[in-house]
Design an enzyme around this catalytic site. Sequence first.
Site, short mmCIF file in Angstrom:
data_model
loop_
_atom_site.label_atom_id
_atom_site.label_comp_id
_atom_site.label_asym_id
_atom_site.label_seq_id
_atom_site.Cartn_x
_atom_site.Cartn_y
_atom_site.Cartn_z
N PRO A 17 4.80 -4.21 3.89
CA PRO A 17 5.16 -4.33 5.30
C PRO A 17 3.89 -4.41 6.14
O PRO A 17 3.02 -3.55 6.04
CB PRO A 17 5.92 -3.02 5.58
CG PRO A 17 5.37 -2.06 4.57
CD PRO A 17 5.02 -2.86 3.35
N MET A 18 3.75 -5.46 6.96
CA MET A 18 2.56 -5.63 7.79
C MET A 18 2.97 -6.09 9.19
O MET A 18 3.66 -7.11 9.33
CB MET A 18 1.60 -6.64 7.17
CG MET A 18 0.97 -6.19 5.87
SD MET A 18 -0.14 -7.44 5.16
CE MET A 18 1.08 -8.57 4.42
N GLN A 72 11.35 -0.97 7.15
CA GLN A 72 10.47 0.19 7.28
C GLN A 72 10.47 0.71 8.72
O GLN A 72 10.35 -0.09 9.67
CB GLN A 72 9.05 -0.14 6.86
CG GLN A 72 8.15 1.10 6.79
CD GLN A 72 6.71 0.77 6.50
OE1 GLN A 72 6.01 0.23 7.35
NE2 GLN A 72 6.25 1.09 5.30
N CYS A 102 0.45 3.95 8.10
CA CYS A 102 -0.25 3.09 9.05
C CYS A 102 -1.43 3.84 9.68
O CYS A 102 -1.24 4.91 10.26
CB CYS A 102 0.69 2.60 10.14
SG CYS A 102 -0.15 1.58 11.38
N ASN A 204 -0.97 0.32 -4.17
CA ASN A 204 -1.29 -0.64 -3.11
C ASN A 204 -2.77 -0.51 -2.74
O ASN A 204 -3.30 0.59 -2.67
CB ASN A 204 -0.39 -0.35 -1.90
CG ASN A 204 -0.72 -1.18 -0.67
OD1 ASN A 204 -0.81 -0.67 0.43
ND2 ASN A 204 -0.90 -2.48 -0.83
N GLY A 205 -3.40 -1.67 -2.51
CA GLY A 205 -4.78 -1.65 -2.05
C GLY A 205 -5.69 -2.58 -2.83
O GLY A 205 -5.87 -2.41 -4.04
N ASP A 206 -6.22 -3.60 -2.15
CA ASP A 206 -7.23 -4.50 -2.71
C ASP A 206 -6.75 -5.35 -3.89
O ASP A 206 -7.54 -5.70 -4.77
CB ASP A 206 -8.48 -3.72 -3.14
CG ASP A 206 -9.20 -3.07 -1.98
OD1 ASP A 206 -8.85 -3.37 -0.83
OD2 ASP A 206 -10.10 -2.24 -2.22
N GLY A 228 -0.64 -6.64 0.17
CA GLY A 228 -0.60 -6.78 1.61
C GLY A 228 -1.51 -7.88 2.08
O GLY A 228 -1.18 -9.06 2.03
#
Length: 330
Positions: A17-18, A72, A102, A204-206, A228
């Site tokens: 979700p962004m 979300q 966030c 999640n991440g990179d 993301g």
Amino acid sequence: MTFAGLNLPEKPLFLAPMEDVTDTTFRYICKLMGGVDVMFTEFVSSDGLVYNVTKSQKKLKIFDYERPIGIQIYGNITERMVEAAKMVEESQPDFIDINFGCPVKKVVNRGAGSGMMKNVPLMVEITEKVVKAVKTPVTVKTRLGWDENSKNILDIALRLQDVGIQGLTIHGRTRSQMYQGTADWTLIGEVKHHPNIRIPIIGNGDITNPEIAKERYDTYGVDGIMIGRGSIGKPWIFKHIRHYLATGELLSEPTIAEKIELIKKHLLKSVEDKNEYGGIMTMRRHYVQYLKGLSHSKELRLRLLRSISLDENLAILDEIFERYNNESEA
């Protein structure tokens, strides 16, 4: 693998979700490209829903072709989060996700998002009340902790599991890091392999390419991977990762012609969904990433980022393709 009551394929891929990114248009493009197993909407303010803010209400719009999809929500007041969750449930998402991750200042300063990591009892209270208030499965997305000295994600995971969440996504940074530095997956792996953890853990991440995705799965044994920022300007990343996980073979990056054709589809869909001006404004974030690396077209890209005409946008995209083709053949 089961996540929020959903039967998913082995090693599923999640679209994160962004805000201002994962709108209906971008979700459509990601589905069009293939490979994504679960999607999320942009995060929705509980206050915005409760007070009938139009922008928040619009974010509840989902389509059957997007399923499985989660909506979300975020906020810092228990009663409003409960009310918002009930409103979200009426849109019939496959699950409801709570945003405790966030790091943006305007969200954190209200004590919401990752600001909640400084008030874990309230985080747990909100989650428990939301879980009890709705029949739809509830999941959570969060970070490792507030800062380097308070990486309390294992305690948080256990407490949220105890109040009934059916999945947890962990971003491998603290709130203080924002999006700086490198995501640390070590603690994500520790949470996943803790003997008392029974819920699926999504990392999640990179995640920016198929090799990194495979390494994260192999090293940390997570149940799923969420992508993301790595998908902005590269919505084909899910398809490429899925292919690499299945075959060990890397697919070729799209050609400039294929990229331009995809950008046009994205642009036209964005305008269809939002109107000409709104659709073009939304595309500017995506243009920068789609066209990254085409340095010899800099002045054309700048024109594209200033134009507010659909016809002109399309014409400039054609010019970028022609310029790239001519210089490549020279």
